[in-house]
Design an enzyme around this catalytic site. Sequence first.
Site, PDB file in Angstrom:
ATOM      1  CB  SER A   1      -0.895  -0.004   1.241  1.00  0.00           C
ATOM      2  OG  SER A   1      -1.641   1.191   1.273  1.00  0.00           O
TER       3      SER A   1
ATOM      4  CG  HIS B   1      -3.670  -1.266  -2.408  1.00  0.00           C
ATOM      5  ND1 HIS B   1      -4.804  -1.950  -2.802  1.00  0.00           N
ATOM      6  CD2 HIS B   1      -4.092  -0.354  -1.499  1.00  0.00           C
ATOM      7  CE1 HIS B   1      -5.856  -1.480  -2.151  1.00  0.00           C
ATOM      8  NE2 HIS B   1      -5.453  -0.493  -1.354  1.00  0.00           N
TER       9      HIS B   1
ATOM     10  CG  ASP C   1      -5.186   3.112  -0.428  1.00  0.00           C
ATOM     11  OD1 ASP C   1      -6.119   2.373  -0.802  1.00  0.00           O
ATOM     12  OD2 ASP C   1      -4.331   2.777   0.404  1.00  0.00           O
TER      13      ASP C   1
ATOM     14  CG  MET D   1      -8.223   8.096  -0.078  1.00  0.00           C
ATOM     15  SD  MET D   1      -7.852   8.130   1.682  1.00  0.00           S
ATOM     16  CE  MET D   1      -7.088   6.505   1.897  1.00  0.00           C
TER      17      MET D   1
ATOM     18  CG  HIS E   1      -8.791   0.933  -2.593  1.00  0.00           C
ATOM     19  ND1 HIS E   1      -8.515   0.792  -1.250  1.00  0.00           N
ATOM     20  CD2 HIS E   1     -10.150   0.972  -2.681  1.00  0.00           C
ATOM     21  CE1 HIS E   1      -9.644   0.758  -0.569  1.00  0.00           C
ATOM     22  NE2 HIS E   1     -10.647   0.870  -1.399  1.00  0.00           N
TER      23      HIS E   1
ATOM     24  CG  MET F   1     -11.315   4.337  -0.736  1.00  0.00           C
ATOM     25  SD  MET F   1     -10.005   4.158   0.485  1.00  0.00           S
ATOM     26  CE  MET F   1      -8.593   4.071  -0.598  1.00  0.00           C
TER      27      MET F   1
ATOM     28  CG  MET G   1     -12.740  -1.872   2.454  1.00  0.00           C
ATOM     29  SD  MET G   1     -11.059  -1.504   1.915  1.00  0.00           S
ATOM     30  CE  MET G   1     -10.349  -0.673   3.335  1.00  0.00           C
TER      31      MET G   1
ATOM     32  N   GLY H   1      -9.943   4.813   4.446  1.00  0.00           N
ATOM     33  CA  GLY H   1      -9.598   6.229   4.567  1.00  0.00           C
ATOM     34  C   GLY H   1      -8.306   6.505   5.301  1.00  0.00           C
ATOM     35  CG  PHE H   2      -7.840   7.800   8.269  1.00  0.00           C
ATOM     36  CD1 PHE H   2      -7.117   8.976   8.148  1.00  0.00           C
ATOM     37  CD2 PHE H   2      -9.222   7.855   8.229  1.00  0.00           C
ATOM     38  CE1 PHE H   2      -7.773  10.198   7.992  1.00  0.00           C
ATOM     39  CE2 PHE H   2      -9.893   9.067   8.080  1.00  0.00           C
ATOM     40  CZ  PHE H   2      -9.164  10.238   7.970  1.00  0.00           C
TER      41      PHE H   2
ATOM     42  N   GLY I   1      -3.316   2.446   9.670  1.00  0.00           N
ATOM     43  CA  GLY I   1      -3.071   2.306  11.104  1.00  0.00           C
ATOM     44  C   GLY I   1      -4.304   2.136  11.974  1.00  0.00           C
TER      45      GLY I   1
ATOM     46  CG  ASP J   1      -7.034  -2.103   1.855  1.00  0.00           C
ATOM     47  OD1 ASP J   1      -6.031  -1.959   2.577  1.00  0.00           O
ATOM     48  OD2 ASP J   1      -7.478  -1.195   1.116  1.00  0.00           O
ATOM     49  N   GLY J   2      -6.569  -3.541   5.116  1.00  0.00           N
ATOM     50  CA  GLY J   2      -6.751  -2.905   6.419  1.00  0.00           C
ATOM     51  C   GLY J   2      -6.200  -3.746   7.547  1.00  0.00           C
TER      52      GLY J   2
ATOM     53  N   GLY K   1       0.328  -2.426   4.704  1.00  0.00           N
ATOM     54  CA  GLY K   1       0.511  -1.000   4.962  1.00  0.00           C
ATOM     55  C   GLY K   1       1.360  -0.722   6.171  1.00  0.00           C
ATOM     56  CB  SER K   2       1.048   2.002   8.669  1.00  0.00           C
ATOM     57  OG  SER K   2      -0.195   1.687   9.252  1.00  0.00           O
TER      58      SER K   2
END
Length: 230
Positions: free
Chosen positions: A11, A36, A38, A40, A69, A71, A140, A145-146, A148, A179-180, A201-202
């Site tokens: 991500s 990936h 994102d 937004m 992706h 959003m 999801m 949207g965020f 972490g 995702d997430g 991701g993070s």
Amino acid sequence: MTPRRPALNASLMCADPMDLGAEVAALAAAGIDMFHCDIMDGVFVPNVTLGLYQVAAIAAAADVPVEAHLMVSRPEDYIEPLAEAGVRCITVHAESTVHLSRLLYRIADAGVGVGLSLNPATPVASAEDVIHLVDLLQVMTVDPGFAGQAFLPRAVERVAEAGALLRRRGRDRTLLQVDGSVNLDTIPEVVAAGADSLVLGSSSLFQVPRDQYPDRIARLRRTADVQFAG
Ligand code: DX5
Ligand code: ZN
């Protein structure tokens, strides 16, 4: 459905924004399977991350396939520009359009992979009547949207429901992506539930400095491959 070795999908909203080119090169050299991206718009979700121009630059620079992706509240505006930019798959949210079938056909007509993402509150069964169009079904496991955020309680059950839907409809080649908050703690359970593409991701890949990406990817792959070893 034959189990596939899960794909590792980085991500890039979690990469160093001041050094994106070096991040993309380091991840590709470390053997990542996909990127990936994102996108937004601050409306569909209350945040802004990568934009069309950055994603086009990433797609032009990378040998690794890029998935976008979306959003955004007007996904229709992004389809042809992203396809022309060389993105391999465009993933849209079921909740972002009234005319989901039309939007998915439009992505297919643009000559790229068709991705469908479901928010945590959207029933998995709502994908049933468009699943024949879908190359990548994304569940999801946080509200989008965020980075972490915490992994939501019903997430694993929903991944299993999505896997069952794909099997029932004979969608053997459709990737089931999560995702997430996909990380060393959650990967075993989402893979056991049927996930075969993992957005990192993070909380996983980007926890380490760039020179440790090869080791981190190897560790994540070992964790994801656990069912193949057994
Ligand atoms: C959430 C984003 C993810 C996120 C996942 O909307 O789509 O890509 O960065 O990574 P974590 O949850 O580990 O930060
Ligand atoms: Zn995402």
